[in-house]
Design a protein around this motif. Structure first.
Motif, PDB file in Angstrom:
ATOM      1  N   SER B 184       0.729  -0.976   0.008  1.00 56.00           N
ATOM      2  CA  SER B 184       0.106   0.113  -0.080  1.00 56.00           C
ATOM      3  C   SER B 184       0.853   1.317   0.091  1.00 56.00           C
ATOM      4  CB  SER B 184      -0.917   0.013   1.261  1.00 56.00           C
ATOM      5  OG  SER B 184      -0.181   0.307   2.495  1.00 56.00           O
ATOM      6  N   ALA B 185       0.095   2.355  -0.548  1.00 53.40           N
ATOM      7  CA  ALA B 185       0.765   3.643  -0.370  1.00 53.40           C
ATOM      8  C   ALA B 185       1.181   3.941   0.812  1.00 53.40           C
ATOM      9  CB  ALA B 185       0.045   4.666  -0.990  1.00 53.40           C
ATOM     10  N   PHE B 186       0.408   3.474   2.053  1.00 49.01           N
ATOM     11  CA  PHE B 186       0.938   3.846   3.336  1.00 49.01           C
ATOM     12  C   PHE B 186       1.897   3.085   3.778  1.00 49.01           C
ATOM     13  CE2 PHE B 186      -3.811   4.188   3.446  1.00 49.01           C
ATOM     14  CZ  PHE B 186      -4.284   5.484   3.794  1.00 49.01           C
ATOM     15  N   ALA B 187       2.113   1.879   3.436  1.00 49.24           N
ATOM     16  CA  ALA B 187       3.512   1.060   3.873  1.00 49.24           C
ATOM     17  C   ALA B 187       4.775   1.906   3.244  1.00 49.24           C
ATOM     18  CB  ALA B 187       3.339  -0.381   3.461  1.00 49.24           C
ATOM     19  N   LYS B 188       4.557   2.260   1.829  1.00 53.84           N
ATOM     20  CA  LYS B 188       5.698   2.865   1.099  1.00 53.84           C
ATOM     21  C   LYS B 188       6.145   4.170   1.769  1.00 53.84           C
ATOM     22  CE  LYS B 188       4.704   0.695  -3.429  1.00 53.84           C
ATOM     23  NZ  LYS B 188       4.023   0.610  -4.436  1.00 53.84           N
ATOM     24  N   LYS B 189       4.832   5.023   2.207  1.00 53.57           N
ATOM     25  CA  LYS B 189       5.310   6.267   2.970  1.00 53.57           C
ATOM     26  C   LYS B 189       5.987   6.069   4.171  1.00 53.57           C
ATOM     27  CE  LYS B 189       3.325  10.525   4.457  1.00 53.57           C
ATOM     28  NZ  LYS B 189       2.154  11.289   4.642  1.00 53.57           N
ATOM     29  N   ARG B 190       5.521   5.019   4.820  1.00 49.87           N
ATOM     30  CA  ARG B 190       6.067   4.739   6.295  1.00 49.87           C
ATOM     31  C   ARG B 190       7.672   4.306   5.946  1.00 49.87           C
ATOM     32  NH1 ARG B 190       3.069   0.871  10.647  1.00 49.87           N
ATOM     33  NH2 ARG B 190       4.918   1.030  12.107  1.00 49.87           N
ATOM     34  N   GLN B 191       8.035   4.058   4.814  1.00 50.32           N
ATOM     35  CA  GLN B 191       9.254   3.468   4.597  1.00 50.32           C
ATOM     36  C   GLN B 191      10.178   4.642   3.950  1.00 50.32           C
ATOM     37  OE1 GLN B 191      10.498   0.698   5.594  1.00 50.32           O
ATOM     38  NE2 GLN B 191      12.533   0.851   4.924  1.00 50.32           N
ATOM     39  N   ARG B 192       9.558   5.723   3.523  1.00 55.96           N
ATOM     40  CA  ARG B 192      10.414   6.684   2.839  1.00 55.96           C
ATOM     41  C   ARG B 192      11.660   7.086   3.383  1.00 55.96           C
ATOM     42  NH1 ARG B 192       7.532   8.846  -1.962  1.00 55.96           N
ATOM     43  NH2 ARG B 192       6.805   6.889  -1.453  1.00 55.96           N
ATOM     44  N   ASN B 193      11.682   7.371   4.661  1.00 57.56           N
ATOM     45  CA  ASN B 193      12.976   7.827   5.365  1.00 57.56           C
ATOM     46  C   ASN B 193      13.606   6.836   6.006  1.00 57.56           C
ATOM     47  OD1 ASN B 193      12.375  10.565   4.440  1.00 57.56           O
ATOM     48  ND2 ASN B 193      10.867  10.862   5.968  1.00 57.56           N
ATOM     49  N   GLU B 194      13.207   5.408   6.116  1.00 56.90           N
ATOM     50  CA  GLU B 194      13.790   4.626   6.901  1.00 56.90           C
ATOM     51  C   GLU B 194      14.771   3.283   6.279  1.00 56.90           C
ATOM     52  OE1 GLU B 194      10.719   2.717   9.417  1.00 56.90           O
ATOM     53  OE2 GLU B 194      10.146   4.593  10.342  1.00 56.90           O
ATOM     54  N   MET B 195      15.039   3.718   4.935  1.00 57.32           N
ATOM     55  CA  MET B 195      16.106   2.832   4.464  1.00 57.32           C
ATOM     56  C   MET B 195      17.328   2.911   5.115  1.00 57.32           C
ATOM     57  SD  MET B 195      14.333   1.062   2.431  1.00 57.32           S
ATOM     58  CE  MET B 195      15.823   0.045   1.836  1.00 57.32           C
ATOM     59  N   GLY B 196      17.907   2.021   5.575  1.00 59.97           N
ATOM     60  CA  GLY B 196      19.205   1.898   6.168  1.00 59.97           C
ATOM     61  C   GLY B 196      19.301   2.529   7.557  1.00 59.97           C
ATOM     62  N   THR B 197      18.341   2.132   8.240  1.00 56.01           N
ATOM     63  CA  THR B 197      18.116   2.407   9.576  1.00 56.01           C
ATOM     64  C   THR B 197      17.852   1.002  10.392  1.00 56.01           C
ATOM     65  OG1 THR B 197      15.830   2.646   9.560  1.00 56.01           O
ATOM     66  CG2 THR B 197      17.106   4.587   9.217  1.00 56.01           C
ATOM     67  N   LEU B 198      18.399   1.016  11.635  1.00 58.68           N
ATOM     68  CA  LEU B 198      18.397  -0.264  12.430  1.00 58.68           C
ATOM     69  C   LEU B 198      17.048  -0.524  13.114  1.00 58.68           C
ATOM     70  CD1 LEU B 198      21.406  -0.675  14.947  1.00 58.68           C
ATOM     71  CD2 LEU B 198      20.977  -2.095  13.151  1.00 58.68           C
ATOM     72  N   ARG B 238      11.626  -2.855   8.775  1.00 62.25           N
ATOM     73  CA  ARG B 238      11.456  -1.418   9.199  1.00 62.25           C
ATOM     74  C   ARG B 238       9.992  -1.272   8.874  1.00 62.25           C
ATOM     75  NH1 ARG B 238      12.430  -0.027  12.021  1.00 62.25           N
ATOM     76  NH2 ARG B 238      13.264   2.115  12.050  1.00 62.25           N
ATOM     77  N   GLY B 239       9.506   0.133   8.823  1.00 63.75           N
ATOM     78  CA  GLY B 239       8.056   0.679   8.807  1.00 63.75           C
ATOM     79  C   GLY B 239       7.242  -0.188   7.606  1.00 63.75           C
ATOM     80  N   LEU B 240       8.008  -0.589   6.621  1.00 64.65           N
ATOM     81  CA  LEU B 240       7.264  -0.937   5.316  1.00 64.65           C
ATOM     82  C   LEU B 240       6.561  -2.502   5.710  1.00 64.65           C
ATOM     83  CD1 LEU B 240       7.468  -0.510   1.767  1.00 64.65           C
ATOM     84  CD2 LEU B 240       8.067  -2.884   2.559  1.00 64.65           C
ATOM     85  N   GLY B 241       7.547  -3.226   6.384  1.00 67.59           N
ATOM     86  CA  GLY B 241       7.078  -4.507   6.837  1.00 67.59           C
ATOM     87  C   GLY B 241       6.100  -4.448   7.862  1.00 67.59           C
ATOM     88  N   HIS B 242       6.254  -3.630   8.778  1.00 62.14           N
ATOM     89  CA  HIS B 242       5.230  -3.568   9.834  1.00 62.14           C
ATOM     90  C   HIS B 242       3.912  -3.053   9.233  1.00 62.14           C
ATOM     91  CE1 HIS B 242       8.930  -1.943  12.543  1.00 62.14           C
ATOM     92  NE2 HIS B 242       9.069  -3.110  11.994  1.00 62.14           N
ATOM     93  N   GLN B 243       3.880  -2.228   8.313  1.00 57.35           N
ATOM     94  CA  GLN B 243       2.484  -1.669   7.832  1.00 57.35           C
ATOM     95  C   GLN B 243       2.075  -2.641   7.092  1.00 57.35           C
ATOM     96  OE1 GLN B 243       1.399   1.420   8.762  1.00 57.35           O
ATOM     97  NE2 GLN B 243      -0.525   1.135   7.554  1.00 57.35           N
TER      98      GLN B 243
END
Lengths: 139, 476
Positions: B184-198, B238-243
């Motif tokens: 979903s667009a929500f999942a992608k938005k949640r990931q936008r700034n989270e690439m490369g974070t622990l 990260r956020g994408l998987g959670h969403q």
């Protein structure tokens, strides 16, 4: 019973529970319980307001939706919240949340919320007419 | 757990006979003390898994099994799509493809001792960790979709890491069958700034020292020597998987009745593999796997940059990358026949044995590296898959220690700052944005990982190769 919140035991994660004289109050309290998993509520100043709407076939799913909508706002706005106002009509929830931008030095967030789950999920009216709402959140 | 309710099949194998709605037995791998200590919830949850449609052979619980969501954490189950088998969002969990990778450095411990503090500070500065931390990479729509299809392979194309890393990642770093349109667009938005974070919780980056070799010839193939320095990275999608997890859990929970599935627990939300929801979930979940692989690949690149500054003589080769929250399509022999199965591993590591065709040639003589993460201050282990592991539990092994104490109890028992000081006295440097987070993840709040590893070894799930002790831990 005055409205209040508490955490309850789950081995891997943490349970969040809210009590209120009304169903909407219990939903507000459980949101406070969830934010208290992240940081001390007193450190979050209610400067900005956001609005959340959700719709679900029953109260339990509505609770999970409400908490997950908050988790989404926390993640995408990079904000924390410390005051909530919930109203409901039928299957629809309209919530307001007040908070501020997350600041690591100020809030020292302990964990990130991944999602509200269906584990130990309950929304029930107690014998005295007050409400309890709870579930486990994955952190 | 009450031993009276179990049949002891072998020293380390316990069975729950099918009863009630169970379609197959449940099998637990543990010694007597681990079984005794297992929560009754594990019993309930593993029996529930055994009730799901299309389950093949048995529902399995690894030695580290503990109370999870729907599935126990440490649960393994395979489903046959031709027999109404299901895919379960709850069986994969919120943190899709959470996993661990271990990098060799080529250095021996004395070579880094003098630079430990500098290394800890530089890693903490460079690797985004904890809530609200953002990565350097901000993907647009096209970039996001390319990442979700390409996984670690995409990351390498973008300049994060080396081509040679890919052979040392499950599915060569790119999970086939990913469908970004089902994310979903929500999942992608949640990931936008989270690439490369622990992320946070039990996620970490650790510099570790090889403290013991159990199996010299396998260790040689893995490139591990006593006193070697390695780096392990534990994080997920990260956020994408959670969403994705959140959205499909809801859809599957509400839709199950319509599919004729009666759920013993709503959290076991699932859909038939051969159904539109099942297929949509698989497409999205595989995109989530690629997100996790890309994420660990980017963090690998950042780690190499830090080592290049602080310890330029190091060369960080990837030993292996395992995921422990997945559902994967695999072929397994069942009663002499090859079957196409969808294997769920929730808090369990894939552990292919020697000669498995999916392993790179050089690893085939010894089997797949199985990485078992500890928690700050406790040991981690490298194991390898065994030949008999396929017959045991679809080539699966444990993934970590599991908590012995809730976050709430841990927070009351320990203070982050004094814990950091105590560990520093033992030579373990902790860096974290949150002292409360450190307290909640205190080593004492986890079970003894050694006991879990011992049983995995004795039960034939995987064999011990090396033990790793923490030196520096960056905690999310």
């Amino acid at each position: 019973m005055p409205a209040h919140w508490e955490h309850f035991y789950h081995m891997a994660d943490i349970g969040v529970r809210g009590y209120g004289a009304t169903l909407t109050q219990a939903f507000e309290q459980v949101a406070l319980a969830m934010l208290a998993v992240v940081t001390e509520l007193a450190t979050i100043e209610p400067r900005e307001r956001i609005e959340i709407r959700c719709r679900a076939p029953d109260h339990e799913i509505l609770l999970v939706d409400w908490l997950n909508a908050l988790i989404y706002e926390i993640a995408t706005r990079n904000m924390l919240f410390s005051r909530f106002d919930v109203s409901m009509s039928g299957q629809e929830l309209c919530g307001q949340a007040w908070g501020e931008a997350l600041q690591i030095d100020k809030h020292h967030p302990a964990v990130e919320l991944k999602g509200a789950t269906y584990t130990e999920l309950k929304v029930i009216q107690l014998d005295d007419g007050s409400w309890l709402a709870q579930c486990v959140v994955d952190v | 757990m009450d031993l009276q309710r179990l049949t002891r099949k072998e020293e380390y194998v316990w069975q729950i006979e099918p009863h009630g709605q169970m379609r197959v037995p449940a099998v637990l791998f543990a010694d007597e003390s681990l079984v005794r200590d297992m929560d009754d919830k594990v019993y309930e949850q593993i029996c529930n898994v055994a009730m799901l449609p299309g389950i093949v052979q048995a529902a399995y619980a690894m030695p580290d099994a503990h109370w999870g969501y729907g599935f126990p954490i440490g649960g393994v189950a395979a489903f046959d799509p031709e027999q109404g088998g299901v895919v379960s969002g709850g069986g994969v969990g919120f943190d899709i493809s959470c996993g661990v990778r271990t990098l060799l450095t080529g250095l021996q411990y004395p070579a880094i001792e003098a630079n430990k503090t500098r290394l800890a500070d530089a890693l903490f500065h460079r690797i985004p960790a904890g809530l609200g931390s953002t990565g350097q990479i901000h993907l647009n729509d096209a970039g996001m979709d390319a990442m979700l299809i390409g996984g670690a392979d995409w990351a390498v194309e973008q300049g994060f890491g080396w081509q040679t890393d890919l052979a040392r990642i499950e599915e060569q770093g790119r999970m086939p069958g990913a469908d970004p349109d089902k994310v979903s667009a929500f999942a992608k938005k949640r990931q936008r700034n989270e690439m490369g974070t622990l992320g946070s919780g039990n996620h970490y980056l650790e510099v570790q020292r090889v403290s013991h070799i159990y199996h010299p010839s396998a260790a040689r193939v893995f490139g591990l020597r006593e006193d070697d320095v390695v780096v392990s990275i534990h994080c997920g999608s990260r956020g994408l998987g959670h969403q994705i997890g959140t959205e499909f859990l809801r859809e599957m929970a509400l839709g199950a009745a319509g599919q004729g599935i009666s759920l013993p627990d709503r959290e076991l939300a699932c859909a038939p593999i051969n159904s539109p929801t099942g297929q949509d979930y698989l497409g999205a979940m595989r995109a989530g796997i690629n997100c996790a692989l890309a994420n660990r690949q980017i963090i690998t690149h950042l780690t190499r940059e830090v080592f290049a500054e602080v310890l330029p003589q190091a060369e960080l080769q990837l030993l292996y990358d395992v995921s422990h929250n997945t559902c994967k399509e695999e072929h397994h022999r069942v009663e002499g026949k090859d079957r196409r199965l969808f294997v769920h591993r929730k808090g369990a590591t894939r552990a292919f044995g020697p000669d498995h065709p999916d392993l790179p040639v050089e690893l085939q003589p010894v089997g797949q590296p199985v990485i078992i993460g500890g928690s700050m201050g406790t040991a981690s282990y490298i194991l390898a898959g065994t030949k008999q592991s396929e017959q045991r539990a679809w080539s699966s092994a444990c993934h970590g220690a599991g908590r012995a104490m809730s976050r709430h109890q841990a927070k009351r028992q320990w203070q982050g700052r004094s814990l950091v000081d105590e560990l520093a006295e033992r030579g373990i440097l902790i860096r974290s944005p949150s002292m409360r987070g450190v307290a909640e993840e205190a080593p004492g709040a986890y079970k003894d990982v050694s006991a879990v590893v011992e049983v995995a070894d004795q039960a034939g799930l995987a064999y011990k190769v090396a033990r790793l002790e923490p030196v520096v831990c960056i905690k999310g």
